[in-house]
Design a protein around this motif. Structure first.
Motif, mmCIF file in Angstrom:
data_model
loop_
_atom_site.group_PDB
_atom_site.id
_atom_site.type_symbol
_atom_site.label_atom_id
_atom_site.label_comp_id
_atom_site.label_asym_id
_atom_site.label_seq_id
_atom_site.Cartn_x
_atom_site.Cartn_y
_atom_site.Cartn_z
ATOM 1 N N LYS A 85 -0.080 -5.048 -1.161
ATOM 2 C CA LYS A 85 -0.746 -6.194 -1.759
ATOM 3 C C LYS A 85 -1.775 -6.034 -2.813
ATOM 4 O O LYS A 85 -1.776 -6.820 -3.718
ATOM 5 C CB LYS A 85 -1.016 -7.140 -0.528
ATOM 6 N N ALA A 141 1.123 -15.947 -3.116
ATOM 7 C CA ALA A 141 2.256 -15.381 -2.316
ATOM 8 C C ALA A 141 2.845 -16.995 -1.823
ATOM 9 O O ALA A 141 4.031 -16.878 -1.379
ATOM 10 C CB ALA A 141 2.066 -14.424 -1.507
ATOM 11 N N ASP A 163 5.529 -10.713 -2.053
ATOM 12 C CA ASP A 163 5.504 -10.152 -0.632
ATOM 13 C C ASP A 163 6.513 -8.973 -0.815
ATOM 14 O O ASP A 163 6.344 -8.007 -0.198
ATOM 15 C CB ASP A 163 5.920 -10.983 0.426
#
Ligand code: ARG
Length: 380
Positions: free
Chosen positions: A159, A192, A199
């Protein structure tokens, strides 16, 4: 002190009063002195008034402060100096030292903050309880290996890399690494929410990192280094700086496959919804590998446990981690036990309660954490 004072008084009275007749009392209030010697009972033998006897003793004694009040001799000590002496004595003679540990090894896993996230008050308990256990074990004659199992691996790095590539500014990160990285992390989660592809992208990047992609590795190394520098400031404030090892989760990246292979060999690995799991009695299945092959916190802890057993041949291994990870450690031990290794019985989760904020768990994701460094500075 009492013995010394009695002896001093005995000598000051030229041994005319037997030592066992010299009584020491504690004044009712501290401001009247630390010890009081009533001189009434000596009057008959010495044929003087208690007041005069007290004055005469006072002349011959040497204490920071002495006052005569009525027939009492009040003695004041230098408490600070005395405390210092007593403590020095304790440290010098190593009071309370035990040796039943027989120099056997205890591994203590404690502190373990997460890279690229603030060192939050959430990690205070693990850090100080772990350090206290460490001191106790050393005192009891154990060989202690303190390990800071840094959270430096996992999907969150996927991420972070995605967020950095999209919105990151290297200059800003250099100036205030944790703050900037946390911002990126929070931004990732906000975005997200709306854009589900993010993701997947993050999963892909973590996969790349696990496969040693040079660009991902370099970013990861940089985030880790900056974080450690920042953590150090908090450790300095706490005066806790004695970890034997800083091997975090990443260290086990290349040590998981042998464990997975062994699980396969022992026929313990089942496929469930394309993921690899170990079925356990009385516990939910332990997830070992996701469908894209990515490993998990648990997989890394499995590899860690075997590495520690092999490297340190520990008698006991303690994990000082919040009670919210109870299930994780139960599963960890259960999987090792299923692999027929009895050392699982010597692994102990030492749980403690979570620090809440307004009754809720603090979450880096939501940008809601209290920095431990700030709290300590306020406390000081
Ligand atoms: N980094 C983890 C956390 O903050 C704690 C790691 C504890 N140690 C372990 N071997 N799992 O929750």
């Amino acid at each position: 002190m009492k013995e010394k004072i009695i002896n001093d008084v005995y000598l000051a009275l030229e041994k005319q009063i037997p030592e066992h007749e010299i009584v020491i009392e504690y004044p009712k209030e501290r401001k009247m002195g630390d010890f009081a010697i009533p001189c009434f009972t000596y009057a008959k033998t010495l044929k003087k008034s208690p007041q005069i006897i007290a004055e005469q003793i006072k002349e011959k004694l040497n204490y920071p402060k002495i006052e005569v009040v009525g027939g009492y001799l009040n003695i004041f000590l230098d408490r600070q100096e005395l405390t210092k002496q007593v403590l020095e004595d304790i440290f010098q003679k190593d009071y309370g030292k035990l040796d039943f540990g027989n120099q056997e090894t205890i591994v203590i896993d404690y502190s373990a903050p997460n890279i690229a996230k603030p060192f939050s008050v959430g990690h205070l308990r693990s850090t100080v309880i772990g350090n206290a256990l460490r001191n106790i074990c050393v005192k009891c004659g154990y060989q202690v290996v303190g390990i800071n199992h840094l959270g430096d691996w996992g999907t969150q790095f996927g991420k972070l890399i995605v967020a950095y590539k999209k919105w990151g500014d290297p200059e800003k990160i250099k100036q205030d690494p944790i703050q900037e990285l946390t911002k990126l992390y929070v931004l990732f989660h906000e975005t997200a929410e709306k854009d589900k592809t993010l993701d997947d992208e993050a999963r892909l990047y973590f996969k790349k990192l696990e496969e040693n992609d040079p660009e991902c590795l370099e970013l990861w190394r940089w985030f880790r280094e900056e974080s450690l520098k920042e953590f150090q400031k908090t450790y300095d404030l706490l005066g806790i700086n004695n970890f034997e090892s800083y091997h975090g989760e990443a260290f086990y990246n290349d040590k998981m496959q042998p464990v997975i292979d062994e699980l396969k060999e022992k026929d313990l690995l089942t496929t469930s919804e394309e993921a690899k799991v170990v079925m356990l009695e009385d516990l939910p299945p332990a997830l070992i590998q996701k469908k894209d092959g990515a490993t998990l916190y648990l997989t890394r802890d499995l590899a860690t446990a075997f590495y520690r057993k092999k490297t340190y041949d520990f008698k006991e291994a303690l994990y000082v981690v919040g009670s919210e990870q109870q299930l994780h450690f139960k599963q960890l031990k259960a999987v090792i036990k299923k692999m027929t290794y009895d050392f699982a019985d010597n692994m102990h989760h030492i749980p403690f309660g979570m620090i809440l904020q307004d009754g809720k768990k603090m979450s880096t994701r939501m940008g809601k954490t209290v920095k431990l460094h700030d709290v300590l500075e306020q406390a000081i």
